[in-house]
Design a protein around this motif. Structure first.
Motif, PDB file in Angstrom:
ATOM      1  N   UNK A  32     -41.498   1.159   0.920  1.00 48.25           N
ATOM      2  CA  UNK A  32     -41.288   1.693   2.068  1.00 48.25           C
ATOM      3  C   UNK A  32     -40.759   3.440   2.422  1.00 48.25           C
ATOM      4  N   UNK A  33     -40.360   3.987   1.657  1.00 46.95           N
ATOM      5  CA  UNK A  33     -40.301   5.226   1.264  1.00 46.95           C
ATOM      6  C   UNK A  33     -40.787   5.878   2.787  1.00 46.95           C
ATOM      7  N   UNK A  34     -40.289   6.577   2.479  1.00 42.00           N
ATOM      8  CA  UNK A  34     -40.472   7.629   4.262  1.00 42.00           C
ATOM      9  C   UNK A  34     -41.127   7.191   5.441  1.00 42.00           C
ATOM     10  N   UNK A  35     -40.386   5.953   5.646  1.00 38.79           N
ATOM     11  CA  UNK A  35     -40.847   4.614   6.870  1.00 38.79           C
ATOM     12  C   UNK A  35     -39.793   4.075   7.598  1.00 38.79           C
ATOM     13  N   UNK A  36     -38.638   4.224   6.144  1.00 36.40           N
ATOM     14  CA  UNK A  36     -37.053   3.733   7.073  1.00 36.40           C
ATOM     15  C   UNK A  36     -36.264   4.789   6.619  1.00 36.40           C
ATOM     16  N   UNK A  37     -35.359   4.796   7.710  1.00 36.05           N
ATOM     17  CA  UNK A  37     -34.294   5.574   6.696  1.00 36.05           C
ATOM     18  C   UNK A  37     -34.104   5.574   5.560  1.00 36.05           C
ATOM     19  N   UNK A  38     -32.717   4.328   5.307  1.00 39.52           N
ATOM     20  CA  UNK A  38     -32.081   3.551   4.498  1.00 39.52           C
ATOM     21  C   UNK A  38     -32.341   1.977   4.278  1.00 39.52           C
ATOM     22  N   UNK A  39     -32.671   1.236   3.149  1.00 39.61           N
ATOM     23  CA  UNK A  39     -32.743  -0.066   1.894  1.00 39.61           C
ATOM     24  C   UNK A  39     -31.361   0.258   1.878  1.00 39.61           C
ATOM     25  N   UNK A  40     -30.967   0.108   2.157  1.00 44.01           N
ATOM     26  CA  UNK A  40     -29.080  -0.879   1.557  1.00 44.01           C
ATOM     27  C   UNK A  40     -29.259  -2.576   0.560  1.00 44.01           C
ATOM     28  N   UNK A  41     -28.785  -2.452  -0.212  1.00 40.54           N
ATOM     29  CA  UNK A  41     -28.643  -3.623  -1.052  1.00 40.54           C
ATOM     30  C   UNK A  41     -26.792  -4.687  -0.515  1.00 40.54           C
ATOM     31  N   UNK A  42     -27.345  -5.955  -0.143  1.00 36.67           N
ATOM     32  CA  UNK A  42     -25.943  -6.841  -0.229  1.00 36.67           C
ATOM     33  C   UNK A  42     -26.525  -7.972  -0.691  1.00 36.67           C
ATOM     34  N   UNK A  43     -24.859  -8.804  -0.915  1.00 35.70           N
ATOM     35  CA  UNK A  43     -25.310 -10.236  -2.331  1.00 35.70           C
ATOM     36  C   UNK A  43     -24.522  -9.897  -2.971  1.00 35.70           C
ATOM     37  N   UNK A  44     -24.491  -8.853  -4.007  1.00 42.65           N
ATOM     38  CA  UNK A  44     -23.850  -9.208  -5.568  1.00 42.65           C
ATOM     39  C   UNK A  44     -22.737  -9.040  -5.257  1.00 42.65           C
ATOM     40  N   UNK A  45     -21.621  -8.862  -4.096  1.00 42.41           N
ATOM     41  CA  UNK A  45     -20.891  -7.599  -4.010  1.00 42.41           C
ATOM     42  C   UNK A  45     -19.880  -7.177  -5.446  1.00 42.41           C
ATOM     43  N   UNK A  46     -20.775  -6.352  -5.849  1.00 43.97           N
ATOM     44  CA  UNK A  46     -20.458  -5.136  -6.695  1.00 43.97           C
ATOM     45  C   UNK A  46     -20.841  -3.813  -6.417  1.00 43.97           C
ATOM     46  N   UNK A  47     -20.615  -3.009  -6.265  1.00 41.45           N
ATOM     47  CA  UNK A  47     -21.184  -1.870  -5.436  1.00 41.45           C
ATOM     48  C   UNK A  47     -21.416  -1.302  -6.914  1.00 41.45           C
ATOM     49  N   UNK A  48     -22.669  -1.222  -6.967  1.00 40.79           N
ATOM     50  CA  UNK A  48     -22.982  -0.356  -7.697  1.00 40.79           C
ATOM     51  C   UNK A  48     -23.539   1.382  -7.609  1.00 40.79           C
ATOM     52  N   UNK A  49     -24.033   2.445  -8.513  1.00 39.69           N
ATOM     53  CA  UNK A  49     -23.449   3.580  -9.192  1.00 39.69           C
ATOM     54  C   UNK A  49     -25.323   4.174  -9.027  1.00 39.69           C
ATOM     55  N   UNK A  50     -25.961   3.548  -7.971  1.00 43.31           N
ATOM     56  CA  UNK A  50     -27.053   4.104  -8.528  1.00 43.31           C
ATOM     57  C   UNK A  50     -28.069   5.135  -6.247  1.00 43.31           C
ATOM     58  N   UNK A  51     -26.783   4.743  -5.668  1.00 41.21           N
ATOM     59  CA  UNK A  51     -26.897   5.697  -4.750  1.00 41.21           C
ATOM     60  C   UNK A  51     -28.172   7.350  -4.461  1.00 41.21           C
ATOM     61  N   UNK A  52     -29.251   7.046  -3.459  1.00 40.16           N
ATOM     62  CA  UNK A  52     -29.816   8.601  -3.817  1.00 40.16           C
ATOM     63  C   UNK A  52     -30.639   8.019  -2.613  1.00 40.16           C
ATOM     64  N   UNK A  53     -31.712   9.728  -2.295  1.00 38.29           N
ATOM     65  CA  UNK A  53     -32.744   9.618  -0.758  1.00 38.29           C
ATOM     66  C   UNK A  53     -33.794   9.596  -2.525  1.00 38.29           C
ATOM     67  N   UNK A  54     -34.420   8.653  -1.638  1.00 37.06           N
ATOM     68  CA  UNK A  54     -36.237   8.615  -2.395  1.00 37.06           C
ATOM     69  C   UNK A  54     -36.838  10.037  -2.087  1.00 37.06           C
ATOM     70  N   UNK A  55     -38.173  10.191  -2.987  1.00 39.84           N
ATOM     71  CA  UNK A  55     -38.918  10.912  -2.033  1.00 39.84           C
ATOM     72  C   UNK A  55     -39.179  11.688  -1.214  1.00 39.84           C
ATOM     73  N   UNK A  56     -39.499  10.238   0.322  1.00 45.63           N
ATOM     74  CA  UNK A  56     -39.928  10.295   1.461  1.00 45.63           C
ATOM     75  C   UNK A  56     -39.179  10.656   2.149  1.00 45.63           C
TER      76      UNK A  56
END
Length: 266
Positions: free
Chosen positions: A165-189
């Motif tokens: 859904x890159x370019x069609x939504x502003x953000x996709x943020x994951x939840x559930x694992x309770x451990x913050x990941x270090x892969x924050x980025x903005x996709x090309x779209x």
């Protein structure tokens, strides 16, 4: 537009941390929209109306849920009467109460907030890609900004969803694992992505639960009752996203951790 998203609020310690910290973050960061995942907010499983209102009063504008949505039966009494609490949209269509998305008017800008649950290593649900496709196709005609809370276990599923859904939504943020990941980025779209925002609650527990019970389960595989850790230090996981109101594309994404090892400085 600036969006602040707070990770899974875990039990009473998470509530307290939310009430204490979110107003500080809002004074410092000045978000126009604050969203929080509340699926663990009442005793670690589900949410009731009292806690729901408590989080709203403390600064949440919308609350999303996840696989523990129905663990507190009281949610069924009020979820259908509010637009500020949403559950995963790909729960059995037409068979359960509540909505999987909402539209919020933020200073004249309409923002769609969508809650989706993954299927990998999770309880059965409808196809998240197909359900999201239908909803996003409709939302695109009404709003410029679309935020997605993807509640799932598998990083690959979350990434695949974001790229799809890159370019069609502003953000996709994951939840559930309770451990913050270090892969924050903005996709090309222009879609902001993070595999998991982390959680808000007991820093000295294991994913928020009492350590001894979790360790025992791993060591002996015997049935164990998991309870929220109520002693020790607290943590808050969040993400800040700046979005262009006109195009809906993300311009900035920044991880936020507040805990004894990462004190927040205003």
């Amino acid at each position: 537009m600036r969006i602040l998203f707070i990770g899974d609020v875990m039990g009473e310690p998470g509530q307290d941390m939310f009430v204490e910290t979110v107003p500080v973050l809002k004074r410092s960061l000045h978000p126009q929209l604050t969203i929080a995942n509340g699926e663990n907010a009442t005793r670690g499983r589900g949410i009731n109306e009292t806690v729901y209102k408590k989080l709203l009063k403390a600064g949440a504008d919308v609350i999303t849920m996840g696989n523990h949505t129905w663990d507190n039966r009281e949610i069924q009494d009020f979820i259908s009467s509010t637009k500020k609490l949403i559950r995963p949209a790909n729960f059995s269509a037409g068979q359960v109460p509540g909505m999987g998305h909402t539209i919020v008017n933020v200073n004249g800008v309409k923002v769609g907030v969508l809650n989706i649950q993954g299927r990998v290593f999770m309880n059965p649900s409808d196809d998240p890609f197909a359900v999201a496709e239908g909803l996003i196709s409709k939302l695109e005609k009404e709003v410029n900004v679309i935020f997605v809370d993807f509640h799932g276990e598998a990083t690959s599923e979350k990434e695949a969803f974001a790229w799809n859904f890159d370019g069609r939504v502003s953000a996709v943020i994951g939840t559930h694992t309770h451990v913050q990941t270090n892969d924050a980025r903005i996709l090309p779209g222009g879609t902001a992505f993070l595999s998991d925002v982390g959680f808000t609650g007991p820093y000295d527990g294991i994913l928020g639960m009492r350590r001894n019970s979790v360790i025992s389960r791993f060591k002996n595989q015997m049935p164990t009752r998991f309870e929220v850790e109520t002693d020790g230090q607290q943590a808050l996981g969040a993400i800040m996203i700046d979005v262009d109101d006109r195009t809906g594309r993300a311009k900035k994404i920044k991880n936020i951790r507040v805990d004894p090892d990462h004190p927040y400085m205003e």
